[in-house]
Motif scaffolding. Structure first.
Motif, PDB file in Angstrom:
ATOM      1  N   LEU A   4       1.030  -1.180   0.004  1.00  8.42           N
ATOM      2  CA  LEU A   4       0.148  -0.023  -0.131  1.00  8.42           C
ATOM      3  C   LEU A   4       0.921   1.172   0.202  1.00  8.42           C
ATOM      4  CD1 LEU A   4      -2.940  -0.812   2.581  1.00  8.42           C
ATOM      5  CD2 LEU A   4      -2.849  -0.910   0.054  1.00  8.42           C
ATOM      6  N   SER A   5       1.846   1.333   0.507  1.00  5.09           N
ATOM      7  CA  SER A   5       2.940   2.210   0.625  1.00  5.09           C
ATOM      8  C   SER A   5       3.318   2.892  -0.669  1.00  5.09           C
ATOM      9  CB  SER A   5       4.121   2.193   1.757  1.00  5.09           C
ATOM     10  OG  SER A   5       4.903   1.371   1.023  1.00  5.09           O
ATOM     11  N   SER A   6       3.449   2.130  -1.585  1.00  8.29           N
ATOM     12  CA  SER A   6       3.701   2.346  -3.069  1.00  8.29           C
ATOM     13  C   SER A   6       2.678   3.099  -3.897  1.00  8.29           C
ATOM     14  CB  SER A   6       4.377   1.236  -3.533  1.00  8.29           C
ATOM     15  OG  SER A   6       3.458   0.102  -3.893  1.00  8.29           O
ATOM     16  N   LEU A   7       1.375   3.065  -3.236  1.00  9.85           N
ATOM     17  CA  LEU A   7       0.550   3.504  -4.125  1.00  9.85           C
ATOM     18  C   LEU A   7       0.066   5.147  -3.954  1.00  9.85           C
ATOM     19  CD1 LEU A   7      -2.199   0.512  -3.642  1.00  9.85           C
ATOM     20  CD2 LEU A   7      -0.464   0.882  -5.159  1.00  9.85           C
ATOM     21  N   GLY A   8       0.027   5.719  -4.976  1.00 13.81           N
ATOM     22  CA  GLY A   8      -0.355   7.060  -4.986  1.00 13.81           C
ATOM     23  C   GLY A   8      -1.798   7.333  -5.436  1.00 13.81           C
ATOM     24  N   ALA A   9      -1.805   8.072  -6.463  1.00 12.80           N
ATOM     25  CA  ALA A   9      -3.378   8.337  -6.940  1.00 12.80           C
ATOM     26  C   ALA A   9      -3.745   7.276  -8.110  1.00 12.80           C
ATOM     27  CB  ALA A   9      -3.473   9.732  -7.312  1.00 12.80           C
ATOM     28  N   GLY A  10      -4.805   6.736  -8.069  1.00 14.57           N
ATOM     29  CA  GLY A  10      -5.305   5.799  -9.005  1.00 14.57           C
ATOM     30  C   GLY A  10      -6.536   6.344 -10.014  1.00 14.57           C
ATOM     31  N   LEU A  11      -6.800   5.295 -10.922  1.00 11.49           N
ATOM     32  CA  LEU A  11      -7.753   5.917 -11.767  1.00 11.49           C
ATOM     33  C   LEU A  11      -8.710   4.733 -11.857  1.00 11.49           C
ATOM     34  CD1 LEU A  11      -6.287   7.668 -14.654  1.00 11.49           C
ATOM     35  CD2 LEU A  11      -7.902   8.522 -13.177  1.00 11.49           C
ATOM     36  N   GLY A  28       3.378   5.673  -9.026  1.00 11.31           N
ATOM     37  CA  GLY A  28       2.336   5.542  -7.960  1.00 11.31           C
ATOM     38  C   GLY A  28       0.869   5.160  -8.666  1.00 11.31           C
ATOM     39  N   LEU A  29       0.936   5.220  -9.964  1.00  6.81           N
ATOM     40  CA  LEU A  29      -0.476   4.994 -10.495  1.00  6.81           C
ATOM     41  C   LEU A  29      -0.906   3.702 -10.325  1.00  6.81           C
ATOM     42  CD1 LEU A  29      -2.742   5.927 -12.470  1.00  6.81           C
ATOM     43  CD2 LEU A  29      -1.423   5.132 -14.618  1.00  6.81           C
ATOM     44  N   TRP A  30      -2.104   3.453 -10.120  1.00  8.00           N
ATOM     45  CA  TRP A  30      -2.837   2.204 -10.037  1.00  8.00           C
ATOM     46  C   TRP A  30      -4.153   2.299 -10.588  1.00  8.00           C
ATOM     47  CZ3 TRP A  30      -7.034   2.026  -6.404  1.00  8.00           C
ATOM     48  CH2 TRP A  30      -6.895   3.180  -5.540  1.00  8.00           C
ATOM     49  N   PHE A  31      -4.940   1.230 -10.821  1.00  7.72           N
ATOM     50  CA  PHE A  31      -6.158   1.308 -11.329  1.00  7.72           C
ATOM     51  C   PHE A  31      -7.195   0.392 -10.548  1.00  7.72           C
ATOM     52  CE2 PHE A  31      -3.350   1.812 -14.923  1.00  7.72           C
ATOM     53  CZ  PHE A  31      -4.033   3.021 -15.485  1.00  7.72           C
ATOM     54  N   GLU A  32      -8.501   0.810 -10.400  1.00  3.34           N
ATOM     55  CA  GLU A  32      -9.546   0.043  -9.945  1.00  3.34           C
ATOM     56  C   GLU A  32     -10.464  -0.637 -10.935  1.00  3.34           C
ATOM     57  OE1 GLU A  32     -11.550   1.454  -6.074  1.00  3.34           O
ATOM     58  OE2 GLU A  32     -13.152   1.616  -7.492  1.00  3.34           O
ATOM     59  N   VAL A  33     -11.032  -1.618 -10.767  1.00  6.54           N
ATOM     60  CA  VAL A  33     -12.176  -2.159 -11.482  1.00  6.54           C
ATOM     61  C   VAL A  33     -13.125  -2.773 -10.570  1.00  6.54           C
ATOM     62  CG1 VAL A  33     -10.586  -2.784 -13.584  1.00  6.54           C
ATOM     63  CG2 VAL A  33     -11.205  -4.433 -11.623  1.00  6.54           C
ATOM     64  N   HIS A  34     -14.408  -2.977 -10.997  1.00  2.00           N
ATOM     65  CA  HIS A  34     -15.533  -3.677 -10.356  1.00  2.00           C
ATOM     66  C   HIS A  34     -15.153  -5.185 -10.709  1.00  2.00           C
ATOM     67  CE1 HIS A  34     -17.415  -0.078  -9.030  1.00  2.00           C
ATOM     68  NE2 HIS A  34     -17.671   0.244 -10.424  1.00  2.00           N
ATOM     69  N   PRO A  35     -14.971  -6.212  -9.648  1.00  2.00           N
ATOM     70  CA  PRO A  35     -14.508  -7.372 -10.186  1.00  2.00           C
ATOM     71  C   PRO A  35     -15.829  -8.107 -10.844  1.00  2.00           C
ATOM     72  CG  PRO A  35     -15.021  -7.035  -7.694  1.00  2.00           C
ATOM     73  CD  PRO A  35     -14.908  -5.791  -8.294  1.00  2.00           C
ATOM     74  N   GLU A  36     -16.991  -7.753 -10.675  1.00  2.25           N
ATOM     75  CA  GLU A  36     -17.884  -8.444 -11.431  1.00  2.25           C
ATOM     76  C   GLU A  36     -18.038  -8.544 -12.871  1.00  2.25           C
ATOM     77  OE1 GLU A  36     -19.271  -7.138  -7.321  1.00  2.25           O
ATOM     78  OE2 GLU A  36     -18.382  -6.258  -8.925  1.00  2.25           O
ATOM     79  N   ASN A  37     -17.303  -7.364 -13.286  1.00  2.66           N
ATOM     80  CA  ASN A  37     -17.079  -7.430 -14.821  1.00  2.66           C
ATOM     81  C   ASN A  37     -15.797  -8.403 -15.510  1.00  2.66           C
ATOM     82  OD1 ASN A  37     -18.875  -5.558 -15.167  1.00  2.66           O
ATOM     83  ND2 ASN A  37     -17.609  -3.682 -14.654  1.00  2.66           N
ATOM     84  N   TYR A  38     -15.201  -9.061 -14.495  1.00  7.50           N
ATOM     85  CA  TYR A  38     -13.926  -9.697 -14.935  1.00  7.50           C
ATOM     86  C   TYR A  38     -13.805 -11.182 -14.251  1.00  7.50           C
ATOM     87  CZ  TYR A  38     -12.453  -5.233 -16.055  1.00  7.50           C
ATOM     88  OH  TYR A  38     -12.353  -3.992 -16.777  1.00  7.50           O
ATOM     89  N   MET A  39     -15.126 -11.844 -13.741  1.00  6.84           N
ATOM     90  CA  MET A  39     -15.092 -13.039 -13.098  1.00  6.84           C
ATOM     91  C   MET A  39     -15.183 -14.064 -14.144  1.00  6.84           C
ATOM     92  SD  MET A  39     -16.700 -11.615  -9.607  1.00  6.84           S
ATOM     93  CE  MET A  39     -17.327 -13.102  -8.813  1.00  6.84           C
ATOM     94  N   VAL A  40     -15.476 -14.101 -15.231  1.00  2.53           N
ATOM     95  CA  VAL A  40     -15.437 -14.827 -16.471  1.00  2.53           C
ATOM     96  C   VAL A  40     -14.131 -14.968 -17.482  1.00  2.53           C
ATOM     97  CG1 VAL A  40     -17.911 -15.447 -16.031  1.00  2.53           C
ATOM     98  CG2 VAL A  40     -16.976 -13.781 -17.590  1.00  2.53           C
ATOM     99  N   ALA A  41     -13.832 -15.942 -17.851  1.00  2.00           N
ATOM    100  CA  ALA A  41     -13.083 -15.822 -19.052  1.00  2.00           C
ATOM    101  C   ALA A  41     -13.447 -14.914 -20.194  1.00  2.00           C
ATOM    102  CB  ALA A  41     -12.541 -17.191 -19.558  1.00  2.00           C
ATOM    103  N   GLN A  88      -3.964 -10.954  -7.909  1.00  4.26           N
ATOM    104  CA  GLN A  88      -3.538 -10.256  -6.717  1.00  4.26           C
ATOM    105  C   GLN A  88      -3.809  -8.784  -6.428  1.00  4.26           C
ATOM    106  OE1 GLN A  88      -1.729 -12.076  -4.049  1.00  4.26           O
ATOM    107  NE2 GLN A  88      -2.957 -13.708  -5.295  1.00  4.26           N
ATOM    108  N   PRO A  89      -4.716  -8.298  -6.203  1.00  5.64           N
ATOM    109  CA  PRO A  89      -4.834  -6.738  -5.999  1.00  5.64           C
ATOM    110  C   PRO A  89      -4.245  -6.335  -4.879  1.00  5.64           C
ATOM    111  CG  PRO A  89      -7.009  -8.041  -5.544  1.00  5.64           C
ATOM    112  CD  PRO A  89      -6.088  -9.091  -6.039  1.00  5.64           C
ATOM    113  N   ALA A  90      -3.765  -4.979  -4.883  1.00  8.37           N
ATOM    114  CA  ALA A  90      -3.403  -4.464  -3.827  1.00  8.37           C
ATOM    115  C   ALA A  90      -4.579  -3.959  -2.799  1.00  8.37           C
ATOM    116  CB  ALA A  90      -2.530  -2.954  -3.910  1.00  8.37           C
TER     117      ALA A  90
END
Length: 277
Positions: A4-11, A28-41, A88-90
């Motif tokens: 977490l200490s390496s994370l700055g502002a994300g999108l 420091g850039l990181w990205f967020e998603v709603h996992p429901e959109n990625y739970m299938v192949a 492996q999300p932060a």
């Protein structure tokens, strides 16, 4: 180094920005998603895998329905755990709301009275979810649009008890505070000054809009961050020190470059307050 200490502002990651997101090298850039959109192949998961190779990720759930009167769906939790193990999300977070009833999902994050019974039920639901996920959750403060009866706790008391009893952390959404303060008539600064700093693992920033038929502010995520929210954000940072901060935009999506400028504003403010106090 702590992840977490390496994370700055994300999108928030949008499909139309995948190529630009992969290529971006902002520190420091990181990205967020709603996992429901990625739970299938499929193509979405393939893109997420590519992003995860270059940037830290956050999974921000919208469907665990932690405030419902039943345990979260176990099949959903197992699919979510598989995604967590895969990318492996932060950060891993959810909303303090309910959205299921008798097996039916509703497209809204619905409120509830902060009663003793609700506290016990949500503590059980969070424990159940965290045990299956084998990860602590961060729980987000909600937006409010109408007064409810039956509260035994203030919102901050309720969130603090959840964190104390479950080991979860708290996701402080400052736009939600601004919207709720306007709609419910309380002081946003006083709320933020009382929010328990030691439990905050993440901050969200977003834009709001005004309801066309009333004075209500809506947590719409479809406009740039307001000057009021920026000011509240700086106030919080000066009190608690830096925390990983997300810029949310879910409608009227601008160019990646425009979002990155907002992100850079947040990063500048994070850098200005130095280390954790």
């Amino acid at each position: 180094m702590n992840k977490l200490s390496s994370l700055g502002a994300g999108l928030g990651l949008k499909a139309e920005h995948y190529e630009a997101a992969i290529d971006c090298t902002a520190p420091g850039l990181w990205f967020e998603v709603h996992p429901e959109n990625y739970m299938v192949a499929g193509p979405r998961l393939t893109w997420l895998e590519a992003i995860a190779e270059r940037h830290p990720l956050s999974l921000h759930g919208v469907s665990l329905s932690l405030a419902a009167d039943q345990l979260p769906d176990i099949d959903h939790l197992h699919r979510l755990r598989a995604l967590v193990n895969h990318v492996q999300p932060a950060l891993l977070s959810e909303h303090l709301a309910w959205s299921t009833w008798q097996g039916q999902y509703h497209p809204d994050l619905l409120p509830f009275p902060r009663s003793h019974e609700a506290l016990q039920r949500i503590v059980e639901n969070i424990h159940f979810a965290q045990d299956i996920l084998a990860r602590p959750l961060a729980i987000e403060n909600p937006s409010h649009y109408a007064h409810l009866e039956g509260h035994d706790y203030s919102e901050i008391e309720f969130l603090t008890e959840l964190a104390r009893r479950t080991g979860c952390s708290l996701l402080l959404d400052i736009n939600n505070v601004q919207v709720s303060a306007h709609n419910m008539g309380f002081d946003a600064l006083a709320y933020l000054d009382a929010f328990p700093a030691s439990f905050i693992s993440e901050i969200h920033l977003a834009g709001y809009s005004q309801d066309a038929n009333s004075s209500l502010l809506i947590d719409s995520h479809d406009t740039p961050i307001s000057a009021e929210v920026w000011a509240l954000y700086l106030h919080v940072l000066q009190r608690i020190g830096p925390r990983p901060t997300l810029i949310e935009r879910d409608d009227q999506i601008p160019s990646f470059a425009e979002l990155l400028r907002e992100r850079d504003t947040a990063q500048t403010l994070l850098d200005s307050v130095g280390e954790h106090p």
